[in-house]
Scaffold this active site. Structure first.
Site, PDB file in Angstrom:
ATOM      1  N   ASP A 127       0.864  -1.188   0.000  1.00 22.25           N
ATOM      2  CA  ASP A 127       0.000   0.000   0.000  1.00 22.25           C
ATOM      3  C   ASP A 127       0.899   1.236   0.000  1.00 22.25           C
ATOM      4  OD1 ASP A 127      -2.054   1.752   0.053  1.00 22.25           O
ATOM      5  OD2 ASP A 127      -2.869   1.147   1.986  1.00 22.25           O
ATOM      6  N   GLU A 238     -11.942   9.179  11.026  1.00 18.72           N
ATOM      7  CA  GLU A 238     -12.327   9.202  12.434  1.00 18.72           C
ATOM      8  C   GLU A 238     -12.557  10.643  12.869  1.00 18.72           C
ATOM      9  OE1 GLU A 238     -10.648   5.744  15.001  1.00 18.72           O
ATOM     10  OE2 GLU A 238      -9.547   7.506  15.642  1.00 18.72           O
ATOM     11  N   HIS A 267      -7.188   8.050   7.227  1.00 23.15           N
ATOM     12  CA  HIS A 267      -6.079   7.099   7.050  1.00 23.15           C
ATOM     13  C   HIS A 267      -6.392   6.242   5.825  1.00 23.15           C
ATOM     14  CE1 HIS A 267      -3.794   3.352   8.767  1.00 23.15           C
ATOM     15  NE2 HIS A 267      -3.157   3.926   7.778  1.00 23.15           N
ATOM     16  N   ASN A 362       4.431   4.627   4.093  1.00 26.82           N
ATOM     17  CA  ASN A 362       5.047   3.596   3.240  1.00 26.82           C
ATOM     18  C   ASN A 362       5.633   4.256   2.003  1.00 26.82           C
ATOM     19  OD1 ASN A 362       4.216   1.441   4.826  1.00 26.82           O
ATOM     20  ND2 ASN A 362       2.534   0.813   3.516  1.00 26.82           N
ATOM     21  N   GLY A 410      -1.794   7.209  14.016  1.00 30.50           N
ATOM     22  CA  GLY A 410      -3.147   6.692  14.179  1.00 30.50           C
ATOM     23  C   GLY A 410      -3.149   5.539  15.166  1.00 30.50           C
ATOM     24  N   MET A 413      -8.757   1.102  16.140  1.00 28.19           N
ATOM     25  CA  MET A 413     -10.155   1.473  16.212  1.00 28.19           C
ATOM     26  C   MET A 413     -10.602   1.639  17.670  1.00 28.19           C
ATOM     27  SD  MET A 413     -13.008  -0.604  14.194  1.00 28.19           S
ATOM     28  CE  MET A 413     -12.695  -2.048  15.163  1.00 28.19           C
ATOM     29  N   HIS A 436       4.697   4.674  13.322  1.00 27.06           N
ATOM     30  CA  HIS A 436       3.561   5.097  12.486  1.00 27.06           C
ATOM     31  C   HIS A 436       2.214   4.768  13.105  1.00 27.06           C
ATOM     32  CE1 HIS A 436       2.865   0.945  11.353  1.00 27.06           C
ATOM     33  NE2 HIS A 436       2.010   1.253  10.424  1.00 27.06           N
ATOM     34  N   LYS A 512     -15.393   3.047   8.899  1.00 27.49           N
ATOM     35  CA  LYS A 512     -14.402   2.077   8.423  1.00 27.49           C
ATOM     36  C   LYS A 512     -14.909   1.317   7.212  1.00 27.49           C
ATOM     37  CE  LYS A 512     -11.676  -0.524  10.734  1.00 27.49           C
ATOM     38  NZ  LYS A 512     -10.386   0.105  10.509  1.00 27.49           N
TER      39      LYS A 512
END
Length: 513
Positions: A127, A238, A267, A362, A410, A413, A436, A512
Site C-alpha cells: 500500500d 475518524e 487514514h 510507506n 493513528g 479502532m 507510524h 471504516k
C-alpha cells in the site's frame, strides 16, 4: 558460538539471544552474524513491555522451525542489513511487526553514490503512501455530542468505503494519468483541495519524478474506479477530540488551541493501484537480480540496483502511486468538508477545516543525511514508519520551522491517536524517522479466529463511540486487541528522543471499510 543443539544446525533461543544486546532502556542492537551476510548491525527501539512481544515472536520461530508464516520481525530486520548499499544500520521502530520482506516498522537507507545500492519494493510495502491526514475544526466536543451518530452516518454516506468501493470523484483515463503525475496539484486544479492544503503535506503532495508511463495498464485499471475511496483493512476516517496537550507551543502552531476541539483523521493509501505497482515491480526485479547476480537471504527482499532500468522504473511508478494516494486523501478531505458543512450549515472555511498535516507511512525517498560526519544522498525506505524531520529543516513548512514536522500516529479502532513532532536526535539516529501507529500484535488470521465482531462493536458503543462499518466481519482484524498499545509505542519513541509528544486525540466516531 556454542554447540548447535537443534536439528539442521539451527540455533536455540538462548544462542539467538546472544546476538542481541541492550544499548539503552529503549534501544537494542542486533550484532552482525545474527543472520549470514550482514553488512551493518540492526537496531530496534522497544520498552520493557514491547520487548516481550518481540522476543516471544523469536522464541516461537525457534520452537516452530522454519515452517510457514513470515519470519520474526527481528530476523527480517537483520536480513535487510544484508542488502547491497545499506548505510549505517537497519532500524526497527517500536510498532514493528512481520511483513513482506521488510518488517512493517523498518527503516533502511541506501547510498545513492554506491553503484550497487538497491531499491526494494518490500521496503515500501504494497500500500504505497498509505498515510494519515489530520484536519482541524473550530468545533468543540459539546457541539457534536448529540449529533455524532448523524455525523458518522453523514461521513459514511459521503466517503465511499470498503473493499471494492468505487469513487464518486469523476475522472477519465486521461484524468487518472494527470493525477498520477501531478498529485495534489491535480486536486487543486479540479477544485478538490485548497491551496494551503498542499503546504501542509509531505512533499507538498507531489512526487516530482512520477512517470505514468511506468505504471502498468492493469494498475491503472484498478486505480480508475477507486479514486477518492477509503478502502478496507486498517483504513478509516475518524472524528476525534483533543484529549491532552503535551506541547502547547507546537499545538498552537497547528491551530490546536483547546481540549475538546474536534478534529478529523483520514487514514488511507493507494488502493489497488499501489498494490499492482508493487506486484509488477517484484516480478521485474526477480529477473534483474538473476541478471545482476544479486543475492538476498529472503526471496521476499527482491530488489534491483537503484541505477538499473528496473530500479528507476519502480521509483517512477511508486511516485505515481504516492501521488494517487495524496489525491485520494485530498478527495476524502473534500467529501469530509462537505459532510461537515451540510451538518452544521456553515462553510468549511467558517468551520476552520484546515489540514494540520499529511504524512506517508510507506514510501522510499531521496534525502540528504549526515552519516559518520559526512553529508550523503540516500534513498530512505520507510515501511510502516513516518518521516519526522526536526525544527529548521528546509523540507518542512514555514509554520512548523520552530516546532519540527508534525508526525501523525493513528491508534487502533476506538483507541487514542497522537500528534508528535520531529527531533534533531531522530535525524541523527533514525534518518529522521519515527513510529507510524500501534503495530499488530496478532495476525489477521488469529484475530478472525479468536475475536467476535459483535463484541468488538459493542465495546466501542460502550465507550460512547459512534461507528459505521462497511464490512463488519473484518472488524475483528482491526480490534484494539489485535494491536500493540499505541501509547507504549509513542512513549518509547518519546523516551528515546526520536520524536516528541505534542497532542493526544480521542475518537468519538469511526467510519471504516
Amino acid at each position: 558460538m556454542g554447540v548447535m543443539d537443534l536439528p539442521g544446525g539451527r540455533r536455540t533461543y538462548a544462542q539467538e539471544m546472544e546476538f542481541l544486546e541492550r544499548v539503552t532502556p529503549t534501544q537494542w542492537r542486533v550484532r552482525e552474524g545474527f543472520v549470514p551476510n550482514m553488512r551493518v548491525p540492526g537496531v530496534f527501539y522497544v520498552n520493557k513491555h514491547l520487548e516481550t512481544l518481540m522476543f516471544d515472536e523469536l522464541r516461537q520461530h525457534v520452537d516452530r522451525g522454519d515452517v510457514g508464516g513470515f519470519l520474526p520481525a527481528v530476523k527480517q530486520l537483520a536480513n535487510v542489513a544484508c542488502l547491497p548499499g545499506i548505510v549505517s544500520k537497519s532500524i526497527a521502530l517500536p510498532d514493528v511487526h512481520s511483513g513482506y520482506g521488510f518488517a512493517i516498522g523498518n527503516v533502511a537507507a541506501f547510498d545513492m553514490s554506491d553503484p550497487n545500492a538497491v531499491v526494494s519494493p518490500g521496503g515500501v510495502g504494497f500500500d504505497i503512501n498509505c498515510g494519515v491526514r489530520v484536519v482541524r475544526t473550530n468545533l468543540h466536543e459539546r457541539d457534536v455530542t448529540d449529533i455524532k451518530e448523524k455525523l458518522a452516518q453523514s461521513l459514511f454516506d459521503h466517503i465511499p468505503v470498503g473493499v471494492g468501493s468505487q469513487g464518486i470523484i469523476p475522472t477519465s483515463p486521461a484524468g487518472l494519468e494527470a493525477a498520477l503525475e501531478m498529485g495534489m496539484d491535480w486536486s487543486l486544479r479540479e477544485g478538490y483541495a485548497w491551496a494551503e492544503d498542499k503546504e501542509h503535506c509531505e512533499e507538498y503532495g507531489r512526487m516530482l519524478n512520477a512517470d505514468p508511463n511506468k505504471v502498468s495498464a492493469r494498475a491503472k485499471k484498478r486505480g480508475l474506479p477507486q479514486m477518492g475511496t477509503l478502502g478496507a483493512g486498517n483504513h478509516y476516517a475518524e472524528i476525534q477530540v483533543v484529549d491532552e496537550i503535551f506541547d502547547k507551543h507546537a499545538a498552537d502552531k497547528m491551530g490546536i488551541e483547546r481540549l475538546g476541539q474536534v478534529m478529523v483523521m483520514i487514514h488511507s493509501g493507494s488502493r489497488g493501484l499501489g498494490h499492482q505497482v508493487a506486484t509488477d515491480a517484484l516480478t521485474e526485479m526477480e529477473r534483474a537480480m538473476a541478471r545482476d547476480g544479486i543475492l538476498v537471504n529472503d526471496r521476499q527482499l527482491a530488489c534491483a540496483k537503484i541505477s538499473s532500468p528496473e530500479g528507476q522504473n519502480y521509483l517512477s511508478a511508486m511516485s505515481c502511486a504516492a501521488n494517487y494516494a495524496w489525491v485520494n486523501r485530498s478527495s476524502m478531505t473534500f467529501l469530509c468538508r462537505q459532510a461537515f458543512a451540510k451538518m452544521f450549515d456553515q462553510t468549511p472555511d467558517d468551520l476552520d477545516m484546515h489540514v494540520v498535516y499529511d504524512v506517508s507511512h510507506n514510501i522510499a525517498k531521496i534525502e540528504e543525511h549526515v552519516v559518520d560526519g559526512e553529508l550523503k544522498t540516500l534513498l530512505v525506505h520507510r515501511k510502516g514508519s513516518t518521516r519526522a524531520f526536526p525544527p529548521h529543516h528546509p523540507l518542512i513548512p514555514v509554520d512548523y520551522q520552530y516546532t519540527g514536522q508534525p508526525v501523525l500516529i493513528g491508534g487502533t479502532m476506538g483507541t487514542c491517536s497522537y500528534i508528535l513532532t520531529g527531533t534533531e536526535k531522530g535525524m541523527e539516529e533514525t534518518f529522521g524517522s519515527t513510529c507510524h501507529g500501534a503495530g499488530r500484535a496478532r495476525s489477521r488470521n488469529n484475530s478472525r479466529n479468536k475475536l467476535d465482531y459483535t463484541e468488538v462493536l459493542e465495546k466501542l458503543k460502550t465507550k460512547g463511540i459512534a461507528i459505521r462499518v462497511a464490512s463488519p466481519k473484518l472488524v475483528m482484524e482491526e480490534a484494539p486487541e489485535s494491536y500493540k498499545d499505541v501509547t507504549e509505542v509513542v512513549n518509547t519513541c518519546h523516551d528515546a528522543g526520536i520524536s516528541k509528544k505534542a497532542v493526544k486525540l480521542r475518537p468519538i466516531a469511526v467510519v471504516k471499510g
